[in-house]
Design a protein around this motif. Structure first.
Motif, PDB file in Angstrom:
ATOM      1  N   MET A   1      11.128 -12.701  -1.314  1.00  0.00           N
ATOM      2  CA  MET A   1      11.965 -11.658  -1.028  1.00  0.00           C
ATOM      3  C   MET A   1      11.545 -10.908   0.086  1.00  0.00           C
ATOM      4  SD  MET A   1      12.701  -8.690  -3.989  1.00  0.00           S
ATOM      5  CE  MET A   1      13.993  -7.763  -3.911  1.00  0.00           C
ATOM      6  N   GLU A   2      12.392 -10.202   0.657  1.00  0.00           N
ATOM      7  CA  GLU A   2      11.963  -9.584   2.136  1.00  0.00           C
ATOM      8  C   GLU A   2      11.755  -8.120   1.479  1.00  0.00           C
ATOM      9  OE1 GLU A   2      14.746  -9.803   5.359  1.00  0.00           O
ATOM     10  OE2 GLU A   2      13.591 -11.548   6.146  1.00  0.00           O
ATOM     11  N   PHE A   3      10.702  -7.313   2.368  1.00  0.00           N
ATOM     12  CA  PHE A   3      10.395  -5.989   2.192  1.00  0.00           C
ATOM     13  C   PHE A   3      10.372  -5.384   3.647  1.00  0.00           C
ATOM     14  CE2 PHE A   3       9.220  -7.577  -1.880  1.00  0.00           C
ATOM     15  CZ  PHE A   3       9.609  -6.889  -2.723  1.00  0.00           C
ATOM     16  N   ALA A   4      10.720  -4.054   3.598  1.00  0.00           N
ATOM     17  CA  ALA A   4      10.705  -3.365   4.784  1.00  0.00           C
ATOM     18  C   ALA A   4       9.321  -2.426   4.345  1.00  0.00           C
ATOM     19  CB  ALA A   4      11.755  -2.468   5.200  1.00  0.00           C
ATOM     20  N   VAL A   5       8.223  -2.664   5.088  1.00  0.00           N
ATOM     21  CA  VAL A   5       6.960  -1.646   5.022  1.00  0.00           C
ATOM     22  C   VAL A   5       6.986  -0.771   6.113  1.00  0.00           C
ATOM     23  CG1 VAL A   5       4.574  -1.983   4.553  1.00  0.00           C
ATOM     24  CG2 VAL A   5       6.007  -3.882   3.663  1.00  0.00           C
ATOM     25  N   SER A   6       6.595   0.330   5.746  1.00  0.00           N
ATOM     26  CA  SER A   6       6.540   1.265   6.659  1.00  0.00           C
ATOM     27  C   SER A   6       5.235   2.346   6.544  1.00  0.00           C
ATOM     28  CB  SER A   6       7.612   2.324   6.268  1.00  0.00           C
ATOM     29  OG  SER A   6       8.941   1.922   6.844  1.00  0.00           O
ATOM     30  N   ARG A   7       4.779   2.706   7.557  1.00  0.00           N
ATOM     31  CA  ARG A   7       3.649   3.620   7.655  1.00  0.00           C
ATOM     32  C   ARG A   7       3.590   4.661   8.749  1.00  0.00           C
ATOM     33  NH1 ARG A   7      -2.212   1.015   6.776  1.00  0.00           N
ATOM     34  NH2 ARG A   7      -2.955   2.921   5.499  1.00  0.00           N
ATOM     35  N   VAL A  73       6.114   3.464  11.922  1.00  0.00           N
ATOM     36  CA  VAL A  73       6.425   1.896  12.324  1.00  0.00           C
ATOM     37  C   VAL A  73       6.850   1.179  11.014  1.00  0.00           C
ATOM     38  CG1 VAL A  73       4.997   1.776  14.319  1.00  0.00           C
ATOM     39  CG2 VAL A  73       3.934   1.044  12.165  1.00  0.00           C
ATOM     40  N   THR A  74       7.622   0.221  11.231  1.00  0.00           N
ATOM     41  CA  THR A  74       8.090  -0.569  10.077  1.00  0.00           C
ATOM     42  C   THR A  74       8.138  -1.902  10.475  1.00  0.00           C
ATOM     43  OG1 THR A  74       9.864   1.249   9.561  1.00  0.00           O
ATOM     44  CG2 THR A  74      10.154  -1.181   8.589  1.00  0.00           C
ATOM     45  N   VAL A  75       7.675  -2.673   9.577  1.00  0.00           N
ATOM     46  CA  VAL A  75       7.599  -4.212   9.535  1.00  0.00           C
ATOM     47  C   VAL A  75       8.616  -4.992   8.674  1.00  0.00           C
ATOM     48  CG1 VAL A  75       5.427  -4.267  10.825  1.00  0.00           C
ATOM     49  CG2 VAL A  75       5.343  -4.592   8.460  1.00  0.00           C
ATOM     50  N   VAL A  76       8.871  -6.194   8.506  1.00  0.00           N
ATOM     51  CA  VAL A  76       9.549  -6.857   7.406  1.00  0.00           C
ATOM     52  C   VAL A  76       8.906  -7.961   7.214  1.00  0.00           C
ATOM     53  CG1 VAL A  76      11.628  -8.066   6.871  1.00  0.00           C
ATOM     54  CG2 VAL A  76      11.802  -6.110   8.328  1.00  0.00           C
ATOM     55  N   VAL A  77       8.479  -8.007   6.045  1.00  0.00           N
ATOM     56  CA  VAL A  77       7.582  -9.090   5.339  1.00  0.00           C
ATOM     57  C   VAL A  77       8.110  -9.853   4.237  1.00  0.00           C
ATOM     58  CG1 VAL A  77       5.456  -8.039   6.316  1.00  0.00           C
ATOM     59  CG2 VAL A  77       6.357  -7.591   3.913  1.00  0.00           C
ATOM     60  N   ASP A  78       7.766 -10.963   3.984  1.00  0.00           N
ATOM     61  CA  ASP A  78       8.209 -11.947   2.716  1.00  0.00           C
ATOM     62  C   ASP A  78       6.947 -11.797   1.729  1.00  0.00           C
ATOM     63  OD1 ASP A  78      10.804 -12.879   3.362  1.00  0.00           O
ATOM     64  OD2 ASP A  78       9.973 -14.205   4.752  1.00  0.00           O
ATOM     65  N   ALA A  79       7.332 -11.347   0.625  1.00  0.00           N
ATOM     66  CA  ALA A  79       6.432 -11.154  -0.564  1.00  0.00           C
ATOM     67  C   ALA A  79       7.060 -11.584  -1.760  1.00  0.00           C
ATOM     68  CB  ALA A  79       5.417 -10.015  -0.319  1.00  0.00           C
ATOM     69  N   GLY A  89       1.987  -6.094   4.566  1.00  0.00           N
ATOM     70  CA  GLY A  89       2.812  -5.323   5.561  1.00  0.00           C
ATOM     71  C   GLY A  89       1.675  -4.330   6.195  1.00  0.00           C
ATOM     72  N   ALA A  90       0.696  -3.642   5.510  1.00  0.00           N
ATOM     73  CA  ALA A  90      -0.275  -2.985   6.280  1.00  0.00           C
ATOM     74  C   ALA A  90      -0.991  -3.644   7.319  1.00  0.00           C
ATOM     75  CB  ALA A  90      -1.131  -2.171   5.103  1.00  0.00           C
ATOM     76  N   ASP A  91      -1.328  -4.875   6.795  1.00  0.00           N
ATOM     77  CA  ASP A  91      -2.107  -5.651   7.847  1.00  0.00           C
ATOM     78  C   ASP A  91      -1.323  -6.153   9.100  1.00  0.00           C
ATOM     79  OD1 ASP A  91      -4.383  -5.686   5.885  1.00  0.00           O
ATOM     80  OD2 ASP A  91      -3.898  -7.845   4.875  1.00  0.00           O
ATOM     81  N   SER A  92      -0.190  -6.146   8.637  1.00  0.00           N
ATOM     82  CA  SER A  92       0.893  -6.524   9.865  1.00  0.00           C
ATOM     83  C   SER A  92       0.647  -5.479  10.882  1.00  0.00           C
ATOM     84  CB  SER A  92       2.251  -7.096   9.598  1.00  0.00           C
ATOM     85  OG  SER A  92       2.177  -8.309   8.693  1.00  0.00           O
ATOM     86  N   ILE A  93       0.988  -4.350  10.303  1.00  0.00           N
ATOM     87  CA  ILE A  93       0.899  -2.938  11.277  1.00  0.00           C
ATOM     88  C   ILE A  93      -0.380  -2.691  11.846  1.00  0.00           C
ATOM     89  CG2 ILE A  93       1.178  -0.560  11.178  1.00  0.00           C
ATOM     90  CD1 ILE A  93       3.245  -0.871   8.701  1.00  0.00           C
ATOM     91  N   ASP A  94      -1.350  -2.974  11.132  1.00  0.00           N
ATOM     92  CA  ASP A  94      -2.553  -2.853  11.816  1.00  0.00           C
ATOM     93  C   ASP A  94      -2.926  -3.844  12.987  1.00  0.00           C
ATOM     94  OD1 ASP A  94      -3.366  -1.033   9.945  1.00  0.00           O
ATOM     95  OD2 ASP A  94      -4.599  -2.379   8.782  1.00  0.00           O
ATOM     96  N   ALA A  95      -2.526  -5.160  12.658  1.00  0.00           N
ATOM     97  CA  ALA A  95      -2.702  -5.900  13.850  1.00  0.00           C
ATOM     98  C   ALA A  95      -1.727  -5.599  14.917  1.00  0.00           C
ATOM     99  CB  ALA A  95      -2.311  -7.539  13.292  1.00  0.00           C
ATOM    100  N   ALA A  96      -0.677  -5.273  14.792  1.00  0.00           N
ATOM    101  CA  ALA A  96       0.452  -4.826  15.933  1.00  0.00           C
ATOM    102  C   ALA A  96      -0.019  -3.861  16.810  1.00  0.00           C
ATOM    103  CB  ALA A  96       1.674  -4.522  15.225  1.00  0.00           C
ATOM    104  N   TYR A 107      -4.135   6.868   9.989  1.00  0.00           N
ATOM    105  CA  TYR A 107      -2.612   6.592   9.303  1.00  0.00           C
ATOM    106  C   TYR A 107      -2.766   8.068   8.388  1.00  0.00           C
ATOM    107  CZ  TYR A 107      -2.453   2.012  10.752  1.00  0.00           C
ATOM    108  OH  TYR A 107      -2.380   0.753  11.511  1.00  0.00           O
ATOM    109  N   THR A 108      -1.466   8.579   8.574  1.00  0.00           N
ATOM    110  CA  THR A 108      -1.236   9.974   7.673  1.00  0.00           C
ATOM    111  C   THR A 108      -0.546   9.680   6.384  1.00  0.00           C
ATOM    112  OG1 THR A 108       0.825  10.299   8.922  1.00  0.00           O
ATOM    113  CG2 THR A 108      -1.198  11.236   9.968  1.00  0.00           C
ATOM    114  N   SER A 109      -0.257   8.457   6.109  1.00  0.00           N
ATOM    115  CA  SER A 109       0.469   8.024   4.719  1.00  0.00           C
ATOM    116  C   SER A 109       0.039   6.653   4.571  1.00  0.00           C
ATOM    117  CB  SER A 109       1.838   8.050   4.809  1.00  0.00           C
ATOM    118  OG  SER A 109       2.357   7.220   5.656  1.00  0.00           O
TER     119      SER A 109
END
Length: 115
Positions: A1-7, A73-79, A89-96, A107-109
């Motif tokens: 399933m796709e999720f939008a992960v924001s931070r 920022v927001t990333v879309v991940v399958d999980a 998503g948190a790992d993907s945001i960190d890497a980006a 990170y403030t949230s």
């Protein structure tokens, strides 16, 4: 399933500017350019610049400003579920953001996932 992960977070941008306002504008524009590049590459799905303010004023005539720029920022991940998506998503945001060479990211949230 796709999720939008924001931070949400902040980063420090150091640059020479003519005034508080121009320094803040230049810092926000520089971050926006970096995030636009990540979006064009497909690394992130969405982003926003929320605010910028002077973190540290110059101490001398040729010293730079340090500006705090707030962003999201927001990333879309399958999980399989929201918890797994949040971690991925948190790992993907960190890497980006690391690949974008952003300095002093705080990170403030926590990362949040939505289907």
């Amino acid at each position: 399933m796709e999720f939008a992960v924001s931070r949400d977070g902040t980063t420090l941008v150091t640059l020479h500017g003519g005034s508080d306002t121009t320094a803040c504008d230049e810092a926000a524009e520089g971050l926006a350019a970096s995030l636009e590049t990540l979006e064009a590459e497909g690394t992130i799905a969405d982003w926003a610049i929320d605010d910028s303010e002077v973190y540290e004023h110059p101490t001398g005539p040729f010293d730079p400003y340090t500006i705090t720029v707030a962003f999201s920022v927001t990333v879309v991940v399958d999980a399989a579920d929201a918890d797994a998506a949040t971690a991925i998503g948190a790992d993907s945001i960190d890497a980006a953001l690391e690949d974008a060479d952003l300095d002093s990211v705080t990170y403030t949230s926590p990362a949040t996932a939505a289907p």
